[in-house]
Design an enzyme around this catalytic site. Structure first.
Site, PDB file in Angstrom:
ATOM      1  N   LYS A 107       0.841  -1.239  -0.002  1.00  0.00           N
ATOM      2  CA  LYS A 107       0.072  -0.074   0.156  1.00  0.00           C
ATOM      3  C   LYS A 107       0.970   1.223   0.046  1.00  0.00           C
ATOM      4  CE  LYS A 107      -3.838  -1.936   2.636  1.00  0.00           C
ATOM      5  NZ  LYS A 107      -5.118  -1.634   1.369  1.00  0.00           N
ATOM      6  N   ARG A 137     -10.173 -11.559   1.912  1.00  0.00           N
ATOM      7  CA  ARG A 137     -11.157 -12.723   1.465  1.00  0.00           C
ATOM      8  C   ARG A 137     -10.498 -13.908   1.496  1.00  0.00           C
ATOM      9  NH1 ARG A 137     -11.809  -9.550  -4.046  1.00  0.00           N
ATOM     10  NH2 ARG A 137     -11.354  -7.611  -2.836  1.00  0.00           N
TER      11      ARG A 137
HETATM   12  N1  BES Z   1      -8.229  -3.893   4.441  1.00  0.00           N
HETATM   13  C1  BES Z   1      -8.431  -3.264   2.884  1.00  0.00           C
HETATM   14  C2  BES Z   1      -9.634  -2.554   2.635  1.00  0.00           C
HETATM   15  C3  BES Z   1      -9.714  -1.130   3.361  1.00  0.00           C
HETATM   16  C4  BES Z   1      -8.872  -0.147   2.471  1.00  0.00           C
HETATM   17  C5  BES Z   1     -10.371  -1.072   4.330  1.00  0.00           C
HETATM   18  C6  BES Z   1      -9.055   1.130   3.036  1.00  0.00           C
HETATM   19  C7  BES Z   1     -10.334   0.401   4.897  1.00  0.00           C
HETATM   20  C8  BES Z   1      -9.833   1.441   4.157  1.00  0.00           C
HETATM   21  C9  BES Z   1      -8.266  -4.450   1.911  1.00  0.00           C
HETATM   22  O1  BES Z   1      -7.564  -5.443   2.512  1.00  0.00           O
HETATM   23  C10 BES Z   1      -7.789  -4.116   0.854  1.00  0.00           C
HETATM   24  O2  BES Z   1      -6.579  -3.703   0.713  1.00  0.00           O
HETATM   25  N2  BES Z   1      -8.727  -4.092  -0.432  1.00  0.00           N
HETATM   26  C11 BES Z   1      -8.386  -3.753  -1.477  1.00  0.00           C
HETATM   27  C12 BES Z   1      -8.864  -4.755  -2.599  1.00  0.00           C
HETATM   28  C13 BES Z   1      -8.327  -4.699  -3.855  1.00  0.00           C
HETATM   29  C14 BES Z   1      -6.724  -4.747  -4.186  1.00  0.00           C
HETATM   30  C15 BES Z   1      -9.138  -5.330  -4.724  1.00  0.00           C
HETATM   31  C16 BES Z   1      -8.918  -2.409  -1.839  1.00  0.00           C
HETATM   32  O3  BES Z   1      -9.908  -2.007  -1.496  1.00  0.00           O
HETATM   33  O4  BES Z   1      -8.179  -1.619  -2.380  1.00  0.00           O
HETATM   34 MN    MN Z   2      -5.602  -5.001   1.831  1.00  0.00          MN
END
Ligand code: BES
Ligand code: MN
Ligand code: ZN
Length: 507
Positions: free
Chosen positions: A281, A355
């Site tokens: 990230k 997931r």
């Molecule tokens: N934990 C994150 C989702 C999230 C992001 C929650 C920001 C709260 C604030 C999750 O694991 C994630 O990173 N999801 C990705 C999925 C994508 C790679 C398909 C997302 O939402 O960007």
């Molecule tokens: Mn994630």
């Protein structure tokens, strides 16, 4: 916090502070009117002279109250009578208790059951009053060398204007207090930093919950060896780049007379830190990914509430916990993982780890033959884009279950919004190399994440709550919210009511 319910003339109540809600228009509410009568129209005069403006959430302390048993009054504005709904009452409650906890008061009394809010009954008003008091008293200062003085509030007396309402108010207060405690636990687990709150720490919390009760909670912890033996490779794949070992935590509460009655199962995403893994990230705000275990935290909080309320149904809380880190051994984009269900999944972005952890948990719980399953997860940033920070996203393979959860959310004022889980979205998960891909591209990211989970949740009625937008606040008030403990508790209490109605009666 104690919360006695009394039905006496409010003017006679001896308390450090009487909290009095006041509308902008129309007559004073019954309790306020009695206080006004006994105090030479103290409240009426303040309003007439414009010294107190009862706009919504405006509060004013009256430091002494001639003619009253109360040492002080706290006037709380409710705004316009015609606009007073659930959200308005809760806003007024939050404003009132935010002021109360700053004062050196041990015991206060409140007259909120007077406030007309649509069809809401006394039990509901008592519940939200206690929840608000707990919310205001919450502190997270374990890491402050010099914490601010803790709130002193120990007792909140609820006044009802009709003796018949006492049992209702007592019931509501009991539920509100239990939810308040559960919410506080959820907030604390969420707020703890990732270097403290690890998968092993969460496992210890489950054992602690069980130890604090008299054998009503059975806890089982699966470590990495057990998960390997089981074939839970999807969950293991998330933590394989971390020094912190992963855990699957199972907490079983048996409240039904029949220990084999089909349980309601809650499954929480417990990623104790989500760096994104190899699909790292960006740095800004990455600290907030310590909150990526808030789904798990809500399962712990709800179990704590359940243990206090002891509903006569069976409930199982499951937490899939891992830390998502980049490393030489970490899972990579393009890798293919065989899940516990046997499906091969192509990992396209290691940041879609939630997931992967949840899918194995969803397969694992098939053994319990659940009556219903709700998973709770900070799963997608897209849920924030779709719904912002007010509603949790709700997706389900069963419309009745979805309606029950929507209903519970409305009643607990911890609301969710239903998104479609149509077959048309499923093809976004097609893979050229494996049984399925685990992400579906940019369109409808919250829905395709739920589509992925739905492939593993086909053996029972299942719903998914995406709490990415509701589990915590950012900015100045950064911190975990404790949602959706209120919704989940209400959902379970409703199942108890339903079971009472449909169980064959023993004669
Ligand atoms: N934990 C994150 C989702 C999230 C992001 C929650 C920001 C709260 C604030 C999750 O694991 C994630 O990173 N999801 C990705 C999925 C994508 C790679 C398909 C997302 O939402 O960007
Ligand atoms: Mn994630
Ligand atoms: Zn995540």
């Amino acid at each position: 916090m104690e919360s006695p319910v009394i039905n006496v003339n409010p003017a006679k109540v001896e308390t450090a502070c009487m909290i009095v809600p006041v509308f902008k228009d129309g007559d004073l509410l019954p309790a306020a009117d009695k206080l006004d009568d006994a105090s030479e129209r103290l409240i009426g005069q303040l309003l007439d002279r414009g010294d107190f403006e009862p706009s919504l959430g405006n509060v004013q302390l009256i430091p002494f109250a001639p003619g009253l048993g109360a040492e002080r009054l706290l006037l709380v504005g409710l705004g316009e009578r015609a606009k007073c709904g659930e959200g308005q009452l809760i806003k007024a409650l939050d404003a009132a208790f935010a002021t109360i906890v700053k004062l050196p008061l041990d015991d206060v009394a409140a007259t909120f059951t007077d406030v007309p809010v649509g069809e809401r009954d006394t039990a509901w008003k008592a519940r939200v009053t206690l929840e608000a008091a707990h919310r205001a008293c919450y502190r997270f200062d374990d890491f402050k060398s010099q914490p601010a003085p803790a709130p002193r509030l120990k007792s909140l007396t609820l006044l009802v204007s009709d003796q018949d309402e006492t049992p209702q108010a007592e019931l509501g207060a009991r539920i509100g207090s239990a939810v308040g405690e559960g919410v506080s636990l959820t907030r604390t687990l969420g707020n703890l930093p990732g270097n403290v709150c690890t998968p092993r720490y969460l496992a210890e919390q489950a054992q602690k919950l069980a130890a604090d009760t008299d054998g009503t909670l059975d806890v089982e912890i699966l470590d990495e060896d057990a998960l390997k033996a089981l074939g839970a490779n999807a969950l293991l794949s998330v933590g394989q780049g971390s020094e912190e070992p992963s855990r699957l935590i199972i907490m079983q509460y048996r409240g039904a007379e029949d220990p084999d009655e089909a349980p309601h199962v809650l499954v929480g995403k417990g990623i104790t830190f989500d760096s994104g893994g190899i699909s790292l990230k960006p740095g800004a705000g990455m600290d907030e990914m310590k909150f990526d275990m808030c789904g798990a935290a809500s399962v712990f909080g709800t179990m704590k509430t359940v243990l206090a309320l002891k509903p006569k149904i069976n409930i199982i809380g499951v937490v899939a916990s891992a830390e998502n880190m980049p490393d030489g051994r970490a899972i990579k984009p393009g890798d293919i993982v065989k899940t516990l269900k046997g499906l091969n999944v192509e990992i396209l972005n290691t940041d879609a780890e939630g997931r992967m952890a949840l899918c194995d948990a969803l397969s694992y719980i098939e053994r319990f033959k659940p009556a219903s399953v709700v998973d709770i997860a900070t799963l997608t940033g897209a849920a924030i884009i779709a719904l912002g920070h007010h509603a949790s996203g709700l997706l389900s393979n069963d419309d009745d279950l979805a309606l029950d959860l929507l209903d519970a959310g409305e009643n607990a004022w911890d609301r969710a919004w239903h998104l479609p889980l149509w077959d048309e979205y499923q093809s976004q998960l097609d893979s050229n190399f494996a049984d399925l891909a685990h992400i579906g591209g940019r369109p409808a990211g919250t829905i395709t994440a739920a589509c992925f989970l739905s492939r593993f949740a086909d053996a029972y009625p299942w719903a998914h709550l995406d709490i990415a937008g509701t589990a915590w606040s950012s900015g100045e008030k950064k911190g975990a919210s404790g949602r959706p403990v209120g919704l989940l508790t209400q959902y379970l209490l409703d199942r108890e009511t339903e079971a009472n109605e449909t169980r064959p009666s023993v004669e």
